[in-house]
Design a protein around this motif. Structure first.
Motif, PDB file in Angstrom:
ATOM      1  N   LYS A 350       0.844  -1.209   0.000  1.00  0.00           N
ATOM      2  CA  LYS A 350       0.000   0.000   0.000  1.00  0.00           C
ATOM      3  C   LYS A 350       0.886   1.269   0.000  1.00  0.00           C
ATOM      4  O   LYS A 350       0.610   2.229  -0.728  1.00  0.00           O
ATOM      5  CB  LYS A 350      -0.901  -0.020   1.255  1.00  0.00           C
ATOM      6  N   VAL A 390       1.817   4.722   6.388  1.00  0.00           N
ATOM      7  CA  VAL A 390       0.751   3.761   6.103  1.00  0.00           C
ATOM      8  C   VAL A 390       0.720   2.769   7.275  1.00  0.00           C
ATOM      9  O   VAL A 390       1.734   2.135   7.568  1.00  0.00           O
ATOM     10  CB  VAL A 390       1.071   3.026   4.779  1.00  0.00           C
ATOM     11  N   THR A 394      -4.948   2.171   7.696  1.00  0.00           N
ATOM     12  CA  THR A 394      -4.991   2.499   6.258  1.00  0.00           C
ATOM     13  C   THR A 394      -5.676   1.368   5.482  1.00  0.00           C
ATOM     14  O   THR A 394      -6.453   1.617   4.555  1.00  0.00           O
ATOM     15  CB  THR A 394      -3.555   2.672   5.698  1.00  0.00           C
ATOM     16  N   ASP A 397      -9.575   1.850   6.213  1.00  0.00           N
ATOM     17  CA  ASP A 397     -10.376   3.014   5.771  1.00  0.00           C
ATOM     18  C   ASP A 397      -9.663   3.922   4.770  1.00  0.00           C
ATOM     19  O   ASP A 397     -10.134   5.008   4.475  1.00  0.00           O
ATOM     20  CB  ASP A 397     -10.835   3.841   6.984  1.00  0.00           C
ATOM     21  N   ASP A 398      -8.541   3.475   4.237  1.00  0.00           N
ATOM     22  CA  ASP A 398      -7.802   4.242   3.225  1.00  0.00           C
ATOM     23  C   ASP A 398      -7.424   5.660   3.692  1.00  0.00           C
ATOM     24  O   ASP A 398      -7.480   6.615   2.927  1.00  0.00           O
ATOM     25  CB  ASP A 398      -8.609   4.312   1.911  1.00  0.00           C
ATOM     26  N   THR A 399      -7.026   5.752   4.957  1.00  0.00           N
ATOM     27  CA  THR A 399      -6.481   7.028   5.463  1.00  0.00           C
ATOM     28  C   THR A 399      -5.037   6.779   5.915  1.00  0.00           C
ATOM     29  O   THR A 399      -4.671   5.639   6.203  1.00  0.00           O
ATOM     30  CB  THR A 399      -7.276   7.595   6.653  1.00  0.00           C
ATOM     31  N   PRO A 414      -7.477  11.244   4.104  1.00  0.00           N
ATOM     32  CA  PRO A 414      -7.796  10.189   3.129  1.00  0.00           C
ATOM     33  C   PRO A 414      -6.715  10.143   2.041  1.00  0.00           C
ATOM     34  O   PRO A 414      -6.237  11.200   1.604  1.00  0.00           O
ATOM     35  CB  PRO A 414      -9.130  10.642   2.521  1.00  0.00           C
ATOM     36  N   VAL A 415      -6.364   8.958   1.595  1.00  0.00           N
ATOM     37  CA  VAL A 415      -5.313   8.804   0.593  1.00  0.00           C
ATOM     38  C   VAL A 415      -5.649   9.591  -0.684  1.00  0.00           C
ATOM     39  O   VAL A 415      -4.788  10.249  -1.266  1.00  0.00           O
ATOM     40  CB  VAL A 415      -5.103   7.302   0.273  1.00  0.00           C
ATOM     41  N   ASP A 416      -6.919   9.585  -1.084  1.00  0.00           N
ATOM     42  CA  ASP A 416      -7.258  10.259  -2.355  1.00  0.00           C
ATOM     43  C   ASP A 416      -7.243  11.788  -2.247  1.00  0.00           C
ATOM     44  O   ASP A 416      -7.447  12.478  -3.240  1.00  0.00           O
ATOM     45  CB  ASP A 416      -8.592   9.747  -2.918  1.00  0.00           C
TER      46      ASP A 416
END
Ligand code: GAP
Length: 430
Positions: A350, A390, A394, A397-399, A414-416
Motif C-alpha cells: 500500500k 501507512v 490504512t 479506511d484508506d487514510t 484520506p489517501v485520495d
C-alpha cells in the motif's frame, strides 16, 4: 564542532555537497552537488526564475554561451582589469590574495610575504587544434556579458519598452587562489544575474534602491533573518572598473560578515564598449524617435552563497533531532512515504502504491529502514516537510497519517486527498 563544520559534514553524509575530485584527494575550491544538493539548487534556481522572470512583464530570460568571442572580454575590460595581486608566505609558501588579507603577516604561520604579483582571474582555453595567441578563449567570469552581447537580438525580437531587464542563470569561472570557506568561494559557480536597462535620463538612484529592496525581499522569502543582512556601499577604490555605484549585500556567516550578492550601476559602460569594439549599433530607439545607449543596473546573485545561507538559516538542533527548516518549495523531497513496519507485505504494498502515485507529481522518497522514529528524524535532517505513514488503519479506511516536520504533529487524511493537500501547501511564491 562549529556550525560550518556541522553543515559541511551533513552535506557530505546526506548527499548535498561532496568535495570535488574526492577520490584523488580533492581539488581545492571545487565541489560536486549530490542528489539532494542538486534538488535544493534546482529549487532555488526555479524560485528565482519564477520571481524575476515569470512573475514579471519586464524581464526576458536567456541562456547564453560559456565560451564567447575573445573580443568580448577585451571590450568588457576583463582582460585588462580582472586581476588580483597574489602574495606568497616565505615560510609556509601558502598563497593569498592581497585584498583579502587583514594583516601584513601570514594568517597561517605569521611569516613574511613575498612582493605582490598580479595574476588574471580569467580561465584561459584554446579553440581549435593550435594552442597559440590566435586561438585563446576564456571561460566566462560573469554571465553578464552574454546578456550585453545579446541586447540587440532581444530588442529586435521582442521590441521591449524601457525599462526592461534580461536575466540569465548559468556557470561562471574564476581562477580563485584563496582557499574558500566550503562553497563560499569556488573556481566554478552559478550566477543568477539581471541586467536592467534604463534610459540615461531615468532616476537611476531610485531604480537602484528598488532593486536593493527586491534583493532583500528575495532573501527574506528564502527564510533569511533580516538582522543577518547588511547593505554596504563600495568605496571609490574598491569598485569594479565598470561601476559607478556598488552595494554589496552582506551576510553574517559563521566566518564573518562577507559578501553574499552585489548590486551595481554599470552605466552604459558595457554596451558602449561593445558598440565600439564590434562596430554594431547598440543604440535604443524610443517610440518618440530618441536614440541613446541605455544605462544598466545589475543585481547579481551567486548560487553557492545562496545555497550556503539557506542551509545556515534552516539548520536547528533540538533535543532529539537535527532539523532543516527549509521552506517547503526548497526542500529536496516534499514528502516521504513509509510503511509503519517493514515486515508486513500488505503495508509495504500500500505504501509503495501511494509513493508511486505521488511521485509522478512531486519529489517524493520512500523509506522502510529502521523504526518509524528514526525515519522521521532522518527526514527532518534533510528538510522533508511531510512524512506519510501507512498503518493498519490504512488497510481498513484508506487514510494515512501526515506528520509535519516543524510541529511534529500528525493528522489523518484520506489517501485520495493527499496530492491536493500537498499541492495546496506548495502553491504560490516562496
Ligand atoms: N556581474 C557582476 C559580478 O560578477 P561579482 O561581485 O564579481 O559581480 C557576483 O560577483 C556574485 O557572484 C557575488 O556576489 C557572489 O555571490 C558570486 N561569486 C563571485 N565570485 C564567486 C566565487 N569565486 N565563488 C562563489 N560565488 C562567487
Amino acid at each position: 564542532m562549529d556550525l560550518m563544520e556541522k553543515i559541511v559534514s551533513l552535506c557530505k553524509r546526506r548527499g548535498f555537497v561532496y568535495p570535488g575530485s574526492d577520490i584523488y584527494g580533492g581539488l581545492a575550491n571545487t565541489w560536486d552537488y549530490g542528489p539532494l544538493g542538486t534538488e535544493l539548487k534546482n529549487n532555488i534556481r526555479d524560485c528565482w526564475w519564477k520571481k524575476f522572470v515569470h512573475e514579471r512583464e519586464d524581464i526576458y530570460g536567456i541562456d547564453g554561451g560559456i565560451l564567447l568571442h575573445p573580443k568580448v572580454w577585451e571590450a568588457s575590460g576583463h582582460v585588462a582589469n580582472f586581476n588580483d595581486t597574489l602574495v606568497e608566505c616565505k615560510q609556509c609558501h601558502h598563497r593569498f590574495r592581497l585584498d583579502q588579507l587583514e594583516s601584513k603577516k601570514c594568517p597561517d604561520c605569521g611569516g613574511e610575504f613575498t612582493e605582490g604579483k598580479k595574476f588574471s582571474g580569467l580561465f584561459k582555453t584554446f579553440i581549435g587544434p593550435t594552442e597559440d595567441k590566435t586561438s585563446v578563449a576564456y571561460l566566462r567570469p560573469e554571465t553578464a556579458q552574454a546578456i550585453f552581447i545579446n541586447f540587440r537580438n532581444i530588442v529586435d525580437s521582442f521590441h521591449p519598452k524601457l525599462p526592461f531587464g534580461i536575466a540569465q542563470i548559468g556557470k561562471a569561472f574564476r581562477n580563485e587562489i584563496t582557499a574558500g570557506n566550503f562553497i563560499f568561494r569556488d573556481l566554478e559557480f552559478e550566477q543568477m544575474e539581471i541586467e536592467y536597462f534604463i534610459s540615461p535620463d531615468a532616476d537611476w538612484q531610485k531604480i537602484f534602491t528598488n532593486w536593493q529592496e527586491e534583493m532583500k525581499k528575495w532573501l527574506l522569502g528564502l527564510g533569511v533573518e533580516e538582522k543577518k543582512l547588511r547593505f554596504r556601499e563600495h568605496g571609490e577604490n574598491e569598485r569594479s572598473h565598470y561601476s559607478k555605484k556598488t552595494v554589496d549585500v552582506e551576510y553574517d556567516y559563521p566566518f564573518g560578515i562577507k559578501e553574499l550578492y552585489g548590486l551595481a550601476y554599470r552605466t552604459d559602460y558595457d554596451l558602449r564598449q561593445h558598440q565600439a569594439a564590434s562596430g554594431v549599433d547598440l543604440n535604443y530607439l524610443t517610440e518618440e524617435g530618441k536614440k541613446f545607449i541605455p544605462h544598466v543596473i545589475e543585481p547579481s546573485f551567486g548560487m553557492p552563497r545562496t545555497f550556503l545561507v539557506v542551509l545556515l538559516e534552516s539548520y536547528f538542533e533540538e533535543e532529539k533531532r537535527v532539523v532543516l527548516r527549509l521552506k517547503p518549495k526548497l526542500a529536496p523531497y516534499k514528502v516521504a512515504v513509509f510503511p509503519l513496519v517493514a515486515n508486513r507485505q500488505e503495508l509495504i504494498k500500500k505504501a509503495r502504491e501511494i509513493f508511486l502515485s505521488l511521485k509522478s507529481e512531486l519529489a517524493v522518497t520512500f523509506d522502510d529502514r529502521g523504526n518509524i522514529g528514526k525515519r522521521y528524524y532522518s527526514q527532518d535532517e534533510i528538510g522533508t516537510p511531510w512524512c506519510v505513514t501507512v498503518d493498519y488503519q490504512t488497510l481498513e479506511d484508506d487514510t494515512v497519517t501526515v506528520r509535519d516536520r516543524d510541529t511534529t504533529k500528525q493528522e489523518r487524511l484520506p489517501v485520495d486527498k493527499l496530492l491536493e493537500y500537498f499541492q495546496n501547501l506548495l502553491r504560490g511564491s516562496l
